[in-house]
Design a protein around this motif. Structure first.
Motif, PDB file in Angstrom:
ATOM      1  N   ALA A 138     -20.919 -23.954  51.566  1.00  0.00           N
ATOM      2  CA  ALA A 138     -22.290 -23.618  51.959  1.00  0.00           C
ATOM      3  C   ALA A 138     -22.354 -22.907  53.301  1.00  0.00           C
ATOM      4  CB  ALA A 138     -23.140 -24.889  51.991  1.00  0.00           C
ATOM      5  N   CYS A 139     -21.534 -23.335  54.264  1.00  0.00           N
ATOM      6  CA  CYS A 139     -21.542 -22.683  55.580  1.00  0.00           C
ATOM      7  C   CYS A 139     -21.133 -21.220  55.471  1.00  0.00           C
ATOM      8  CB  CYS A 139     -20.587 -23.417  56.528  1.00  0.00           C
ATOM      9  SG  CYS A 139     -21.205 -25.008  57.079  1.00  0.00           S
ATOM     10  N   SER A 140     -20.101 -20.952  54.676  1.00  0.00           N
ATOM     11  CA  SER A 140     -19.634 -19.579  54.520  1.00  0.00           C
ATOM     12  C   SER A 140     -20.656 -18.728  53.777  1.00  0.00           C
ATOM     13  CB  SER A 140     -18.296 -19.558  53.771  1.00  0.00           C
ATOM     14  OG  SER A 140     -17.301 -20.259  54.486  1.00  0.00           O
ATOM     15  N   ALA A 141     -21.248 -19.311  52.735  1.00  0.00           N
ATOM     16  CA  ALA A 141     -22.185 -18.550  51.907  1.00  0.00           C
ATOM     17  C   ALA A 141     -23.502 -18.272  52.609  1.00  0.00           C
ATOM     18  CB  ALA A 141     -22.446 -19.308  50.603  1.00  0.00           C
ATOM     19  N   SER A 142     -23.824 -19.050  53.639  1.00  0.00           N
ATOM     20  CA  SER A 142     -25.128 -18.911  54.296  1.00  0.00           C
ATOM     21  C   SER A 142     -25.253 -17.622  55.087  1.00  0.00           C
ATOM     22  CB  SER A 142     -25.357 -20.091  55.243  1.00  0.00           C
ATOM     23  OG  SER A 142     -24.496 -20.003  56.371  1.00  0.00           O
ATOM     24  N   GLY A 143     -24.136 -17.072  55.561  1.00  0.00           N
ATOM     25  CA  GLY A 143     -24.190 -15.883  56.405  1.00  0.00           C
ATOM     26  C   GLY A 143     -24.681 -16.174  57.804  1.00  0.00           C
ATOM     27  N   CYS A 144     -24.747 -17.446  58.174  1.00  0.00           N
ATOM     28  CA  CYS A 144     -25.258 -17.820  59.496  1.00  0.00           C
ATOM     29  C   CYS A 144     -24.193 -17.779  60.581  1.00  0.00           C
ATOM     30  CB  CYS A 144     -25.841 -19.232  59.448  1.00  0.00           C
ATOM     31  SG  CYS A 144     -27.302 -19.386  58.414  1.00  0.00           S
ATOM     32  N   PHE A 145     -22.918 -17.778  60.180  1.00  0.00           N
ATOM     33  CA  PHE A 145     -21.852 -17.904  61.169  1.00  0.00           C
ATOM     34  C   PHE A 145     -20.777 -16.843  60.972  1.00  0.00           C
ATOM     35  CE2 PHE A 145     -23.428 -22.206  60.224  1.00  0.00           C
ATOM     36  CZ  PHE A 145     -23.811 -22.617  61.484  1.00  0.00           C
ATOM     37  N   HIS A 146     -20.138 -16.501  62.088  1.00  0.00           N
ATOM     38  CA  HIS A 146     -18.844 -15.833  62.021  1.00  0.00           C
ATOM     39  C   HIS A 146     -17.827 -16.952  61.822  1.00  0.00           C
ATOM     40  CE1 HIS A 146     -20.475 -11.997  63.125  1.00  0.00           C
ATOM     41  NE2 HIS A 146     -20.906 -12.418  64.291  1.00  0.00           N
ATOM     42  N   MET A 147     -17.210 -17.005  60.647  1.00  0.00           N
ATOM     43  CA  MET A 147     -16.342 -18.120  60.282  1.00  0.00           C
ATOM     44  C   MET A 147     -14.889 -17.850  60.678  1.00  0.00           C
ATOM     45  SD  MET A 147     -18.349 -20.348  58.736  1.00  0.00           S
ATOM     46  CE  MET A 147     -17.069 -21.419  58.073  1.00  0.00           C
ATOM     47  N   GLU A 148     -14.245 -18.890  61.181  1.00  0.00           N
ATOM     48  CA  GLU A 148     -12.792 -18.894  61.339  1.00  0.00           C
ATOM     49  C   GLU A 148     -12.299 -20.191  60.728  1.00  0.00           C
ATOM     50  OE1 GLU A 148      -9.373 -18.267  64.789  1.00  0.00           O
ATOM     51  OE2 GLU A 148     -11.356 -17.322  64.946  1.00  0.00           O
ATOM     52  N   ARG A 149     -11.401 -20.079  59.755  1.00  0.00           N
ATOM     53  CA  ARG A 149     -10.954 -21.235  58.985  1.00  0.00           C
ATOM     54  C   ARG A 149      -9.458 -21.448  59.169  1.00  0.00           C
ATOM     55  NH1 ARG A 149     -13.489 -17.541  55.852  1.00  0.00           N
ATOM     56  NH2 ARG A 149     -15.667 -17.949  55.262  1.00  0.00           N
ATOM     57  N   ILE A 150      -9.076 -22.712  59.355  1.00  0.00           N
ATOM     58  CA  ILE A 150      -7.656 -23.039  59.482  1.00  0.00           C
ATOM     59  C   ILE A 150      -7.342 -24.264  58.635  1.00  0.00           C
ATOM     60  CG2 ILE A 150      -7.459 -22.048  61.805  1.00  0.00           C
ATOM     61  CD1 ILE A 150      -7.453 -24.894  62.927  1.00  0.00           C
ATOM     62  N   ASP A 151      -6.081 -24.364  58.209  1.00  0.00           N
ATOM     63  CA  ASP A 151      -5.624 -25.535  57.467  1.00  0.00           C
ATOM     64  C   ASP A 151      -4.107 -25.609  57.576  1.00  0.00           C
ATOM     65  OD1 ASP A 151      -6.464 -27.749  55.593  1.00  0.00           O
ATOM     66  OD2 ASP A 151      -4.898 -26.806  54.400  1.00  0.00           O
ATOM     67  N   LEU A 152      -3.575 -26.818  57.441  1.00  0.00           N
ATOM     68  CA  LEU A 152      -2.120 -27.007  57.508  1.00  0.00           C
ATOM     69  C   LEU A 152      -1.407 -26.253  56.405  1.00  0.00           C
ATOM     70  CD1 LEU A 152      -1.906 -30.849  58.254  1.00  0.00           C
ATOM     71  CD2 LEU A 152      -1.360 -28.985  59.820  1.00  0.00           C
ATOM     72  N   ASN A 153      -2.058 -26.124  55.260  1.00  0.00           N
ATOM     73  CA  ASN A 153      -1.468 -25.426  54.116  1.00  0.00           C
ATOM     74  C   ASN A 153      -2.536 -24.540  53.497  1.00  0.00           C
ATOM     75  OD1 ASN A 153       0.432 -24.751  52.109  1.00  0.00           O
ATOM     76  ND2 ASN A 153      -0.349 -26.338  50.751  1.00  0.00           N
ATOM     77  N   SER A 154      -2.576 -23.298  53.945  1.00  0.00           N
ATOM     78  CA  SER A 154      -3.637 -22.386  53.525  1.00  0.00           C
ATOM     79  C   SER A 154      -3.673 -22.243  52.012  1.00  0.00           C
ATOM     80  CB  SER A 154      -3.430 -21.013  54.177  1.00  0.00           C
ATOM     81  OG  SER A 154      -4.324 -20.076  53.619  1.00  0.00           O
ATOM     82  N   GLN A 155      -4.900 -22.276  51.460  1.00  0.00           N
ATOM     83  CA  GLN A 155      -5.095 -22.123  50.027  1.00  0.00           C
ATOM     84  C   GLN A 155      -5.340 -20.675  49.611  1.00  0.00           C
ATOM     85  OE1 GLN A 155      -5.147 -25.046  47.556  1.00  0.00           O
ATOM     86  NE2 GLN A 155      -3.791 -25.294  49.305  1.00  0.00           N
ATOM     87  N   GLY A 156      -5.272 -19.740  50.561  1.00  0.00           N
ATOM     88  CA  GLY A 156      -5.455 -18.348  50.183  1.00  0.00           C
ATOM     89  C   GLY A 156      -6.005 -17.509  51.311  1.00  0.00           C
ATOM     90  N   PRO A 157      -6.278 -16.229  51.048  1.00  0.00           N
ATOM     91  CA  PRO A 157      -6.830 -15.329  52.057  1.00  0.00           C
ATOM     92  C   PRO A 157      -8.124 -15.866  52.642  1.00  0.00           C
ATOM     93  CG  PRO A 157      -6.182 -14.123  50.085  1.00  0.00           C
ATOM     94  CD  PRO A 157      -6.100 -15.577  49.735  1.00  0.00           C
ATOM     95  N   GLY A 158      -8.290 -15.657  53.941  1.00  0.00           N
ATOM     96  CA  GLY A 158      -9.483 -16.134  54.618  1.00  0.00           C
ATOM     97  C   GLY A 158      -9.299 -17.469  55.296  1.00  0.00           C
ATOM     98  N   ILE A 159      -8.141 -18.113  55.064  1.00  0.00           N
ATOM     99  CA  ILE A 159      -7.829 -19.391  55.708  1.00  0.00           C
ATOM    100  C   ILE A 159      -6.481 -19.260  56.406  1.00  0.00           C
ATOM    101  CG2 ILE A 159      -7.469 -21.869  55.403  1.00  0.00           C
ATOM    102  CD1 ILE A 159      -9.093 -21.687  52.817  1.00  0.00           C
TER     103      ILE A 159
END
Length: 317
Positions: A138-159
């Protein structure tokens, strides 16, 4: 009699002709999802305990058990399955409702309707999503934020594949954020002291109280005073989600102690919500980083054999 000729096989589609390994993974049932996640947490906890004891044999054996379950990738698949809308997942929907954005990502009447020009149109505010599993929440789809996403094991582009505890500290305000999402992250960190360190590190990565990201975020001083009351009310902040038993049934943590820790770090609780499985909090940074932070050790608050051992330890300064 002539030899019988077999009719040539027809392939209905490319998908039908693919080998089984190319097929998308099957959906995991709710029961299996819960069991996978719980088993993974328990095994990872035991593995870390073996590391602390320097018990190489036990560490290797437990690591093999984790791999037999499918490893981190399988755990993330289960977690991602749990985020599906039909499972009641995607905890960021709660945050967006608090900010006045309904389920269809349309502005609601309050509280951010007045800030629509700066908040929704130009979207200068920056969010760091720690432990991101999807770029479609929902946060990404809202268009309210410039998103930066991180994870220990990225699930794909954009993370970005990164450990928040190892993320280089910001060198300027252009590398800081207006909100940090720690949704179902702290409960996955194996060491209780690292959970406290994660909360402490939020101070480095958030703007100072009353400041927000400047338009463009490309200058060394890419922060400005928040002039809109709605923005001042909600940012900078930390959105935190935990399994409900972590605070409701822990020997070492309850909501009062969690609030004391966050208050010591300069945060005040603005919003909270409890469901059958999860608890949600929005902590707003109201005070600069304190020069002295008291120590919050692992101390029993509740007794009983049915309690869990989840804890957060702040080492203090």
């Amino acid at each position: 009699m002539g030899a019988n000729k077999k009719a040539p096989l027809s392939v209905k589609s490319l998908k039908a002709g693919r080998p089984p390994t190319a097929r998308p993974p099957k959906s995991i049932s709710r029961k299996t999802t819960k069991r996978l996640i719980n088993n993974h947490h328990q095994l990872e906890k035991r593995r870390l305990q073996a590391v602390a004891r320097n018990d190489k044999a036990a560490e290797t054996a437990i690591a093999a058990e984790i791999e037999a379950l499918g490893g981190l990738a399988r755990y993330q698949q289960a977690s991602l399955q749990g985020q599906h809308r039909d499972r009641g997942g995607d905890s960021s929907r709660v945050l967006m409702q608090w900010l006045g954005i309904d389920d269809d990502n349309k502005p609601a009447t309050a509280p951010l309707e007045a800030a629509k020009p700066s908040f929704l149109s130009s979207a200068p505010l920056r969010m760091l999503e720690v432990g991101a599993l999807s770029i479609d929440n929902a946060c990404s789809a809202s268009g309210c934020f410039h998103m930066e996403r991180i994870d220990l094991n990225s699930q794909g582009p954009g993370i970005m594949q990164q450990d928040f505890l190892q993320r280089p500290r910001p060198k300027s305000n252009s590398e800081r954020f207006d909100i940090i999402s720690l949704s179902l992250v702290l409960n996955y960190v194996p060491q209780h002291s690292d959970r406290g360190e994660m909360l402490l590190r939020c101070l480095d990565f958030l703007h100072e109280p009353g400041m927000v990201s400047a338009e463009g975020s490309d200058s060394q001083n890419a922060s400005v005073p928040a002039t809109d009351e709605a923005i001042q009310k909600y940012f900078p902040s930390v959105f935190m989600v935990l399994p409900e038993p972590c605070v409701a049934n822990s020997r070492y943590l309850n909501e009062e102690k969690l609030a004391d820790m966050m208050t010591a770090l300069g945060f005040d609780l603005l919003e909270s919500k409890a469901s059958q499985r999860l608890v949600y909090y929005l902590w707003v940074r109201q005070r600069p980083a304190p020069r002295f932070i008291p120590r919050f050790p692992k101390k029993e608050l509740r007794s009983g054999s049915t309690r869990n051992n989840f804890s957060i330890v702040l080492q203090g300064t």
